[in-house]
Scaffold this motif. Structure first.
Motif, PDB file in Angstrom:
ATOM      1  N   PRO A  28       0.831  -1.211   0.131  1.00 47.99           N
ATOM      2  CA  PRO A  28      -0.108  -0.007   0.019  1.00 47.99           C
ATOM      3  C   PRO A  28       0.797   1.075   0.015  1.00 47.99           C
ATOM      4  O   PRO A  28       1.868   1.419   0.740  1.00 47.99           O
ATOM      5  CB  PRO A  28      -0.775  -0.092   1.221  1.00 47.99           C
ATOM      6  N   ASP A  29       0.310   2.055  -0.671  1.00 43.70           N
ATOM      7  CA  ASP A  29       1.056   3.559  -0.674  1.00 43.70           C
ATOM      8  C   ASP A  29       0.855   4.228   0.610  1.00 43.70           C
ATOM      9  O   ASP A  29      -0.237   4.114   1.218  1.00 43.70           O
ATOM     10  CB  ASP A  29       0.412   4.422  -2.009  1.00 43.70           C
ATOM     11  N   SER A  30       1.650   5.239   0.943  1.00 45.39           N
ATOM     12  CA  SER A  30       1.525   5.921   2.105  1.00 45.39           C
ATOM     13  C   SER A  30       0.211   6.901   2.048  1.00 45.39           C
ATOM     14  O   SER A  30      -0.324   7.350   3.105  1.00 45.39           O
ATOM     15  CB  SER A  30       2.678   6.404   2.719  1.00 45.39           C
ATOM     16  N   LEU A  31       0.025   7.339   0.747  1.00 51.77           N
ATOM     17  CA  LEU A  31      -1.280   8.354   0.477  1.00 51.77           C
ATOM     18  C   LEU A  31      -2.366   7.794   1.089  1.00 51.77           C
ATOM     19  O   LEU A  31      -2.855   6.585   0.175  1.00 51.77           O
ATOM     20  CB  LEU A  31      -1.005   8.844  -0.908  1.00 51.77           C
ATOM     21  N   LEU A  32      -3.264   8.415   1.744  1.00 56.90           N
ATOM     22  CA  LEU A  32      -4.573   7.877   2.478  1.00 56.90           C
ATOM     23  C   LEU A  32      -5.673   8.379   1.596  1.00 56.90           C
ATOM     24  O   LEU A  32      -5.629   9.804   1.124  1.00 56.90           O
ATOM     25  CB  LEU A  32      -4.678   7.792   3.690  1.00 56.90           C
ATOM     26  N   ASP A  33      -6.843   7.550   1.086  1.00 65.39           N
ATOM     27  CA  ASP A  33      -7.889   8.311   0.550  1.00 65.39           C
ATOM     28  C   ASP A  33      -8.684   8.863   1.815  1.00 65.39           C
ATOM     29  O   ASP A  33      -8.852   8.410   2.875  1.00 65.39           O
ATOM     30  CB  ASP A  33      -8.777   7.162   0.112  1.00 65.39           C
ATOM     31  N   ALA A  34      -9.183  10.381   1.408  1.00 67.54           N
ATOM     32  CA  ALA A  34      -9.642  11.065   2.532  1.00 67.54           C
ATOM     33  C   ALA A  34     -10.951  10.447   2.929  1.00 67.54           C
ATOM     34  O   ALA A  34     -11.542  10.773   4.205  1.00 67.54           O
ATOM     35  CB  ALA A  34      -9.863  12.569   1.990  1.00 67.54           C
ATOM     36  N   LEU A  35     -11.655   9.955   2.379  1.00 68.18           N
ATOM     37  CA  LEU A  35     -13.122   9.361   2.562  1.00 68.18           C
ATOM     38  C   LEU A  35     -12.872   7.995   3.257  1.00 68.18           C
ATOM     39  O   LEU A  35     -13.758   7.831   4.372  1.00 68.18           O
ATOM     40  CB  LEU A  35     -14.054   9.330   1.436  1.00 68.18           C
ATOM     41  N   THR A  36     -12.158   7.012   2.936  1.00 63.78           N
ATOM     42  CA  THR A  36     -12.108   5.814   3.372  1.00 63.78           C
ATOM     43  C   THR A  36     -10.952   5.617   4.472  1.00 63.78           C
ATOM     44  O   THR A  36     -11.106   4.652   5.181  1.00 63.78           O
ATOM     45  CB  THR A  36     -12.173   4.637   2.281  1.00 63.78           C
ATOM     46  N   GLY A  37      -9.949   6.237   4.335  1.00 69.11           N
ATOM     47  CA  GLY A  37      -8.855   6.052   5.124  1.00 69.11           C
ATOM     48  C   GLY A  37      -8.220   5.006   4.905  1.00 69.11           C
ATOM     49  O   GLY A  37      -6.996   4.680   5.183  1.00 69.11           O
ATOM     50  N   GLU A  38      -8.343   4.446   3.589  1.00 67.43           N
ATOM     51  CA  GLU A  38      -7.621   3.222   2.955  1.00 67.43           C
ATOM     52  C   GLU A  38      -6.397   3.655   1.990  1.00 67.43           C
ATOM     53  O   GLU A  38      -6.604   5.223   1.642  1.00 67.43           O
ATOM     54  CB  GLU A  38      -8.406   2.512   2.002  1.00 67.43           C
ATOM     55  N   PRO A  39      -5.319   3.251   2.015  1.00 65.06           N
ATOM     56  CA  PRO A  39      -4.422   3.572   1.017  1.00 65.06           C
ATOM     57  C   PRO A  39      -5.157   3.936  -0.493  1.00 65.06           C
ATOM     58  O   PRO A  39      -6.171   3.070  -0.841  1.00 65.06           O
ATOM     59  CB  PRO A  39      -3.525   2.412   0.567  1.00 65.06           C
ATOM     60  N   ALA A  40      -4.602   5.045  -1.038  1.00 65.56           N
ATOM     61  CA  ALA A  40      -5.071   5.558  -2.363  1.00 65.56           C
ATOM     62  C   ALA A  40      -4.503   4.784  -3.585  1.00 65.56           C
ATOM     63  O   ALA A  40      -5.491   4.508  -4.358  1.00 65.56           O
ATOM     64  CB  ALA A  40      -4.908   7.115  -2.558  1.00 65.56           C
ATOM     65  N   TYR A  41      -3.500   4.261  -3.349  1.00 65.60           N
ATOM     66  CA  TYR A  41      -2.627   3.445  -4.247  1.00 65.60           C
ATOM     67  C   TYR A  41      -1.686   2.278  -3.664  1.00 65.60           C
ATOM     68  O   TYR A  41      -1.421   2.376  -2.707  1.00 65.60           O
ATOM     69  CB  TYR A  41      -1.657   4.628  -5.199  1.00 65.60           C
ATOM     70  N   TYR A  42      -1.627   1.428  -4.657  1.00 65.67           N
ATOM     71  CA  TYR A  42      -0.970   0.233  -4.401  1.00 65.67           C
ATOM     72  C   TYR A  42       0.213   0.170  -5.515  1.00 65.67           C
ATOM     73  O   TYR A  42       0.068   0.507  -6.397  1.00 65.67           O
ATOM     74  CB  TYR A  42      -1.842  -0.879  -4.246  1.00 65.67           C
ATOM     75  N   SER A  43       1.163  -0.808  -5.114  1.00 69.87           N
ATOM     76  CA  SER A  43       2.352  -1.157  -5.909  1.00 69.87           C
ATOM     77  C   SER A  43       2.603  -2.691  -5.710  1.00 69.87           C
ATOM     78  O   SER A  43       2.449  -3.046  -4.779  1.00 69.87           O
ATOM     79  CB  SER A  43       3.400  -0.024  -6.007  1.00 69.87           C
TER      80      SER A  43
END
Length: 157
Positions: A28-43
């Protein structure tokens, strides 16, 4: 397992729950989705080697988000948005066994002549069993797509 028009192809749609894809660890990327709190991107890291000094740091990393398709085609990993994947890699149509048999038998006969096989298959439907004729009559687009691109046979119930 699903089969797609372009072969060979392995593809998996990322839903956020996978911890690995094609043997590569999902990070998981360290950038979090503002609505879900989940990672915004993965790699995933597609090569376990130290990059050369002149390589870009992300040459061996593939980034994606939930809903993207990770495609392994000819040993190349790439990421595609859902709509792009569906346009390029439509699933093969599923047809009844009796229709597949009609198609095989009829195609073998027609290939011996110089006629348009698909046209003749539609034109001679009266020679098919009533079930096959009825199915093709109500699924003519699926029949044509199966004839041109290939198909999978419906499993017995």
């Amino acid at each position: 397992m699903k089969f797609y028009r372009k072969q060979p192809l392995e593809a998996e749609q990322f839903d956020g729950s996978q911890t690995s894809l094609f043997g590569y660890e999902v990070m998981p990327d360290s950038l979090l989705d503002a609505l879900t709190g989940e990672p915004a991107y993965y790699s995933i890291l597609i090569d376990d080697f130290e990059p050369e000094p002149d390589d870009f740091p992300d040459d061996n990393e593939v980034s994606f988000e939930i809903g993207d398709w990770i495609v392994n085609e000819a040993d190349e990993i790439k990421v595609m948005a859902d709509e792009e994947f569906k346009q390029q890699y439509a699933e093969l149509p599923v047809i009844p066994k009796a229709v597949a048999d009609y198609m095989k038998d009829y195609n073998n006969i027609i290939n011996l002549s110089f006629h348009s096989a698909l046209y003749e298959a539609f034109d001679d439907l009266f020679a098919a069993s009533q079930d096959v004729e009825h199915w093709i009559e109500h699924n003519s687009d699926v029949f044509a797509r199966a004839w041109l691109d290939g198909y999978t046979v419906e499993e017995d119930k």
